[in-house]
Write an enzyme that holds these catalytic residues in place. Sequence first.
Site, PDB file in Angstrom:
ATOM      1  N   THR A   1      -3.151  22.299  10.848  1.00  0.00           N
ATOM      2  CA  THR A   1      -4.114  21.251  10.529  1.00  0.00           C
ATOM      3  C   THR A   1      -5.443  21.964  10.351  1.00  0.00           C
ATOM      4  O   THR A   1      -6.070  22.385  11.315  1.00  0.00           O
ATOM      5  CB  THR A   1      -4.200  20.204  11.661  1.00  0.00           C
ATOM      6  OG1 THR A   1      -2.894  19.727  11.937  1.00  0.00           O
ATOM      7  CG2 THR A   1      -5.094  19.048  11.256  1.00  0.00           C
TER       8      THR A   1
ATOM      9  N   LYS B   1     -10.729  19.655  17.700  1.00  0.00           N
ATOM     10  CA  LYS B   1     -10.848  20.375  16.414  1.00  0.00           C
ATOM     11  C   LYS B   1     -10.540  19.422  15.250  1.00  0.00           C
ATOM     12  O   LYS B   1     -11.270  19.346  14.276  1.00  0.00           O
ATOM     13  CB  LYS B   1      -9.902  21.570  16.445  1.00  0.00           C
ATOM     14  CG  LYS B   1      -9.782  22.397  15.183  1.00  0.00           C
ATOM     15  CD  LYS B   1      -8.556  22.092  14.329  1.00  0.00           C
ATOM     16  CE  LYS B   1      -7.241  22.073  15.022  1.00  0.00           C
ATOM     17  NZ  LYS B   1      -6.069  21.831  14.189  1.00  0.00           N
TER      18      LYS B   1
ATOM     19  N   LYS C   1      -3.516  14.531   6.573  1.00  0.00           N
ATOM     20  CA  LYS C   1      -3.227  14.822   7.979  1.00  0.00           C
ATOM     21  C   LYS C   1      -4.432  14.496   8.876  1.00  0.00           C
ATOM     22  O   LYS C   1      -4.298  13.914   9.955  1.00  0.00           O
ATOM     23  CB  LYS C   1      -2.835  16.300   8.119  1.00  0.00           C
ATOM     24  CG  LYS C   1      -2.730  16.811   9.533  1.00  0.00           C
ATOM     25  CD  LYS C   1      -1.667  16.095  10.348  1.00  0.00           C
ATOM     26  CE  LYS C   1      -1.723  16.517  11.806  1.00  0.00           C
ATOM     27  NZ  LYS C   1      -0.908  15.669  12.663  1.00  0.00           N
TER      28      LYS C   1
ATOM     29  N   LEU D   1      -1.240  27.946  12.600  1.00  0.00           N
ATOM     30  CA  LEU D   1      -2.262  28.454  13.518  1.00  0.00           C
ATOM     31  C   LEU D   1      -3.122  27.302  14.033  1.00  0.00           C
ATOM     32  O   LEU D   1      -3.106  26.202  13.465  1.00  0.00           O
ATOM     33  CB  LEU D   1      -3.107  29.490  12.769  1.00  0.00           C
ATOM     34  CG  LEU D   1      -2.296  30.742  12.385  1.00  0.00           C
ATOM     35  CD1 LEU D   1      -2.948  31.489  11.220  1.00  0.00           C
ATOM     36  CD2 LEU D   1      -2.127  31.651  13.601  1.00  0.00           C
ATOM     37  N   PRO D   2      -3.919  27.550  15.090  1.00  0.00           N
ATOM     38  CA  PRO D   2      -4.672  26.442  15.677  1.00  0.00           C
ATOM     39  C   PRO D   2      -5.599  25.728  14.689  1.00  0.00           C
ATOM     40  O   PRO D   2      -5.660  24.490  14.678  1.00  0.00           O
ATOM     41  CB  PRO D   2      -5.465  27.125  16.797  1.00  0.00           C
ATOM     42  CG  PRO D   2      -4.613  28.295  17.190  1.00  0.00           C
ATOM     43  CD  PRO D   2      -3.988  28.773  15.912  1.00  0.00           C
TER      44      PRO D   2
HETATM   45  P1  NAD Z   1      -0.548  26.443  19.709  1.00  0.00           P
HETATM   46  O1  NAD Z   1      -1.870  26.802  20.244  1.00  0.00           O
HETATM   47  O2  NAD Z   1       0.561  26.081  20.642  1.00  0.00           O
HETATM   48  O3  NAD Z   1       0.002  27.633  18.763  1.00  0.00           O
HETATM   49  C1  NAD Z   1      -0.816  28.433  17.954  1.00  0.00           C
HETATM   50  C2  NAD Z   1      -0.190  29.826  17.911  1.00  0.00           C
HETATM   51  O4  NAD Z   1      -0.998  30.650  17.051  1.00  0.00           O
HETATM   52  C3  NAD Z   1      -0.154  30.502  19.282  1.00  0.00           C
HETATM   53  O5  NAD Z   1       1.142  31.015  19.523  1.00  0.00           O
HETATM   54  C4  NAD Z   1      -1.194  31.605  19.174  1.00  0.00           C
HETATM   55  O6  NAD Z   1      -0.874  32.747  19.957  1.00  0.00           O
HETATM   56  C5  NAD Z   1      -1.136  31.915  17.692  1.00  0.00           C
HETATM   57  N1  NAD Z   1      -2.353  32.537  17.169  1.00  0.00           N
HETATM   58  C6  NAD Z   1      -3.631  32.175  17.395  1.00  0.00           C
HETATM   59  N2  NAD Z   1      -4.479  32.985  16.713  1.00  0.00           N
HETATM   60  C7  NAD Z   1      -3.700  33.880  16.038  1.00  0.00           C
HETATM   61  C8  NAD Z   1      -3.975  34.962  15.166  1.00  0.00           C
HETATM   62  N3  NAD Z   1      -5.243  35.290  14.839  1.00  0.00           N
HETATM   63  N4  NAD Z   1      -2.935  35.669  14.660  1.00  0.00           N
HETATM   64  C9  NAD Z   1      -1.657  35.341  14.990  1.00  0.00           C
HETATM   65  N5  NAD Z   1      -1.333  34.310  15.821  1.00  0.00           N
HETATM   66  C10 NAD Z   1      -2.340  33.608  16.337  1.00  0.00           C
HETATM   67  O7  NAD Z   1      -0.808  25.270  18.665  1.00  0.00           O
HETATM   68  P2  NAD Z   1       0.270  24.222  18.113  1.00  0.00           P
HETATM   69  O8  NAD Z   1       0.290  23.038  19.014  1.00  0.00           O
HETATM   70  O9  NAD Z   1       1.517  24.933  17.755  1.00  0.00           O
HETATM   71  O10 NAD Z   1      -0.489  23.745  16.777  1.00  0.00           O
HETATM   72  C11 NAD Z   1      -0.484  24.542  15.596  1.00  0.00           C
HETATM   73  C12 NAD Z   1      -1.111  23.690  14.491  1.00  0.00           C
HETATM   74  O11 NAD Z   1      -0.335  22.499  14.307  1.00  0.00           O
HETATM   75  C13 NAD Z   1      -2.538  23.238  14.806  1.00  0.00           C
HETATM   76  O12 NAD Z   1      -3.284  23.246  13.626  1.00  0.00           O
HETATM   77  C14 NAD Z   1      -2.334  21.813  15.316  1.00  0.00           C
HETATM   78  O13 NAD Z   1      -3.492  21.023  15.119  1.00  0.00           O
HETATM   79  C15 NAD Z   1      -1.162  21.364  14.464  1.00  0.00           C
HETATM   80  N6  NAD Z   1      -0.325  20.298  15.032  1.00  0.00           N
HETATM   81  C16 NAD Z   1       0.044  20.324  16.352  1.00  0.00           C
HETATM   82  C17 NAD Z   1       0.877  19.306  16.847  1.00  0.00           C
HETATM   83  C18 NAD Z   1       1.325  19.278  18.293  1.00  0.00           C
HETATM   84  O14 NAD Z   1       1.840  18.238  18.739  1.00  0.00           O
HETATM   85  N7  NAD Z   1       1.177  20.365  19.054  1.00  0.00           N
HETATM   86  C19 NAD Z   1       1.327  18.293  15.998  1.00  0.00           C
HETATM   87  C20 NAD Z   1       0.970  18.329  14.658  1.00  0.00           C
HETATM   88  C21 NAD Z   1       0.143  19.341  14.184  1.00  0.00           C
END
Ligand code: NAD
Length: 289
Positions: A90, A229, A160, A64-65
């Site tokens: 994260t 964040k 991380k 999740l975010p």
């Molecule tokens: P994103 O915003 O693309 O995906 C998050 C997903 O969670 C979305 O599909 C959203 O609809 C869903 N969501 C949000 N609130 C929700 C809830 N209450 N119930 C159910 N689903 C819900 O984010 P992301 O890029 O996939 O990142 C996810 C995590 O990974 C974050 O913590 C981010 O910091 C970490 N991260 C991201 C990357 C990257 O390159 N994108 C790399 C490493 C780590």
Amino acid sequence: MNIGFIGLGNMGGPMALNLIKAGYELTVYDVRREAAAEHVSLGATWTASAADCAAQSDTLITMLPGPRQVEAVMRQVTPPEGTTWIDMSTSAPDTARRFDVPKLDAPVSGMAKGAIAGTLQIFVGGPAELYQRHRPVLEAMGDPERIFHVGPEGAGYTVKLMINLLWFTHLVATTEVLTMGMKAGVDLETLRTSLAASPACSNFLANDVLSVLRHGDYDDSFAMALACKDLGLAVDVGRDVGVPVELSALVEQIYRRGRARYGDLAGEMSPMRLYEDLAGVELRTGGTR
Ligand code: NAD
């Protein structure tokens, strides 16, 4: 093993697909139902709520975010006795600690392309026995050579956050230097290759910056809202442990300025645009990698 997977965004979407391809039975949930279309077409079960998803799993993965969404989801679920919760978001140790279930924190690095390729780096905090038991699940999403048990509960989140903080700091410092040197009359590619051949080299300078310099790509697979964040959480770590973090706090403010200017969804390398705009230059070398 039935795995419940909640959060099918840029990272969680392809990670869950790799679990299906590795032969795991998946139950999936996201607030955006359309995010699960491909998973369902490959045999995953869709559930209408986080609670239903957790109720059907012996391993529950969240991607999740950040802490706010992790807390909101975990407040709704009652995982069956014996279920392990693996939070790959994260997030922050304090949030996870509020939930008294067997758990691992296992955030990742490697960008969306690493999630798609199944080559993520994974940093795991929690009991060694739980880690060993769930390593095959992690190996379906990450590079087996770069999946690390880094310590007790919370240590994965901390590692991380420190990785991202250092990477964002490299981005700001490198951009400042490149902009300055270019304005002072040095050819940008000559400047970059000279720095890369010197003791000042970093992975960011040698590799990651090329995304902007060669392709004008600020990497919108990782949004500025998420970058800010992460920086906020990293600065919080400094505050919690009583370490002054003047430089980190400044990097956070520069990122916040970038987010305000270019928007929540702008790519994580958008602070480079701040320097381009302020100095009236475009950091581009052309050519291909
Ligand atoms: P994103 O915003 O693309 O995906 C998050 C997903 O969670 C979305 O599909 C959203 O609809 C869903 N969501 C949000 N609130 C929700 C809830 N209450 N119930 C159910 N689903 C819900 O984010 P992301 O890029 O996939 O990142 C996810 C995590 O990974 C974050 O913590 C981010 O910091 C970490 N991260 C991201 C990357 C990257 O390159 N994108 C790399 C490493 C780590």
